[in-house]
Design an enzyme around this catalytic site. Structure first.
Site, PDB file in Angstrom:
ATOM      1  N   GLY A  37       0.327  -5.138   0.773  1.00 27.89           N
ATOM      2  CA  GLY A  37      -0.909  -5.099  -0.001  1.00 27.89           C
ATOM      3  C   GLY A  37      -0.881  -5.970  -1.239  1.00 27.89           C
ATOM      4  O   GLY A  37      -1.928  -6.407  -1.727  1.00 27.89           O
ATOM      5  N   GLY A  68       0.829  -1.197   0.000  1.00 30.09           N
ATOM      6  CA  GLY A  68       0.000   0.000   0.000  1.00 30.09           C
ATOM      7  C   GLY A  68       0.864   1.249   0.000  1.00 30.09           C
ATOM      8  O   GLY A  68       2.048   1.215   0.339  1.00 30.09           O
ATOM      9  N   GLU A  77       5.742  -5.290   7.608  1.00 33.07           N
ATOM     10  CA  GLU A  77       5.063  -4.199   8.333  1.00 33.07           C
ATOM     11  C   GLU A  77       5.721  -3.798   9.652  1.00 33.07           C
ATOM     12  O   GLU A  77       5.640  -2.641  10.061  1.00 33.07           O
ATOM     13  CB  GLU A  77       3.600  -4.571   8.578  1.00 33.07           C
ATOM     14  CG  GLU A  77       2.705  -4.451   7.356  1.00 33.07           C
ATOM     15  CD  GLU A  77       2.901  -5.589   6.376  1.00 33.07           C
ATOM     16  OE1 GLU A  77       2.449  -5.470   5.227  1.00 33.07           O
ATOM     17  OE2 GLU A  77       3.516  -6.610   6.762  1.00 33.07           O
ATOM     18  N   ASP A  81      -1.532  -6.938   7.666  1.00 32.88           N
ATOM     19  CA  ASP A  81      -2.960  -6.688   7.479  1.00 32.88           C
ATOM     20  C   ASP A  81      -3.419  -7.294   6.151  1.00 32.88           C
ATOM     21  O   ASP A  81      -2.953  -8.354   5.783  1.00 32.88           O
ATOM     22  CB  ASP A  81      -3.267  -5.186   7.589  1.00 32.88           C
ATOM     23  CG  ASP A  81      -2.673  -4.360   6.454  1.00 32.88           C
ATOM     24  OD1 ASP A  81      -1.641  -4.771   5.884  1.00 32.88           O
ATOM     25  OD2 ASP A  81      -3.231  -3.284   6.138  1.00 32.88           O
TER      26      ASP A  81
END
Length: 339
Positions: A118, A69, A141, A149
């Site tokens: 992502g 992301g 992350e 996530d």
């Protein structure tokens, strides 16, 4: 003289396939909101279209499938206090992850180059997942004080043994063969075969992947497989560190050094999230992750500091709060989950 700007995601009908090309090569195809909305539009258009028998997903530019992301943008929104924009980004991204998982047709990801964060989210919820020798997968992350996530809190605890926890906490990078052995990919196809495989997929039969797939080379982490389970199967980050230190090997010392560089708060949040995800549905995991973004991204200082250190100033010198795993208050971690 004006320039024509191509869309950041190119959706086409080709034969019996819907094809999606993530098209931000200068940012390694990092997901922005326009791309996420392009994914959602394609899912909505093709899910119930009988003429579309499968989806083929690729990344443009030759270097990356999708590097994750656009966290630099998210950091800026956090600095500006734009919580509504942050909420929209994550809510819409996670809706796409759910949409891929419930698409009901083959969602064929052709992963060549970098696939992180992502990028895992737009591939790992579908099948089949094809990787080449040039693929590089990771969930990095904890280095930017986020947490695994995009539904990976559902995926990672379901990998063999404690491999998912190891990946989540250290951000370990897996080459294509490693990703198959770890369970993050389903098929290993040499890069040279990808164009022919793509062409074959346009006929609408995902089973052709089997014809192109080869047995992957041995996993690079195979020599440490037992140690991963012994150490990363523990119930707290301090226990994991102690177990690694007790191993007394160069590999274990390297893992300790890696963990000591990560955000202590993020390590504790991520471990708790993975443990909770083991007994949750995908929907429950996505809801839990969305709730965590509100506290971790909007309120905790480590996220802004981590992105600054890794992606903005690139000095590799984050100032974490608190500075060590030993200083993390378990009650503070519970409060982050409480919202």
């Amino acid at each position: 003289m004006s320039e024509t700007t191509e869309p950041t995601i190119l959706a086409r009908r080709e034969g019996a396939a819907g094809t999606l090309l993530m098209n931000r090569p200068k940012t390694l195809n990092a997901l922005d909101l326009a791309m996420i909305r392009g994914f959602q539009s394609a899912i909505d258009a093709w899910k119930d279209d009988a003429a579309v028998r499968l989806v083929v997903l690729e990344g443009a530019g030759g270097k990356a499938f999708c590097a994750g992301g656009d966290v630099r943008r998210i950091r800026q929104l956090a600095i500006e206090g734009d919580t509504a924009a942050i909420e929209s980004f994550f809510a819409e991204e996670y809706a796409v992850n759910r949409g891929i998982a419930t698409f009901g047709k083959p969602w064929v990801s052709l992963i060549d180059g970098v696939c992180m964060g992502g990028g895992i989210g737009v591939s790992a919820h579908g099948r089949p997942i094809v990787v080449t020798e040039s693929a590089l997968l990771a969930m990095p992350e904890t280095a930017i004080a986020l947490f695994p996530d995009v539904g990976s809190s559902y995926i990672l605890p379901r990998l063999p043994g404690a491999v998912g926890t190891w990946l989540a906490l250290t951000g370990a990078r897996l080459r294509g063969a490693d990703a198959v052995h770890a369970g993050l990919a389903t098929h290993y196809v040499p890069k040279a075969k990808l164009p022919t495989l793509r062409e074959a997929l346009l006929a609408g039969d995902a089973a052709v992947v089997e014809r192109f797939a080869e047995a992957p080379p041995a996993a690079s982490f195979a020599p440490h497989r037992d140690a991963i389970d012994r150490c990363f199967g523990r119930d707290s980050v301090p226990e994991i560190l102690a177990a690694l230190e007790a191993e007394g090997t160069d590999w274990a010392r390297e893992q300790v050094a890696i963990l000591r560089r990560m955000s202590p708060t993020s390590l504790c949040v991520s471990l708790d999230l993975i443990r909770r995800g083991a007994d949750a549905t995908l929907d429950e995991c996505l809801e839990m992750e969305l709730a965590l973004t509100r506290s971790v991204v909007n309120r905790h200082p480590d996220f802004r500091e981590g992105v600054r250190s890794v992606l903005v100033d690139k000095d590799g010198k984050p100032s974490w709060s608190p500075a060590t795993v030993e200083a993390v208050d378990p009650a503070a971690i519970k409060a982050l989950f409480a919202g």
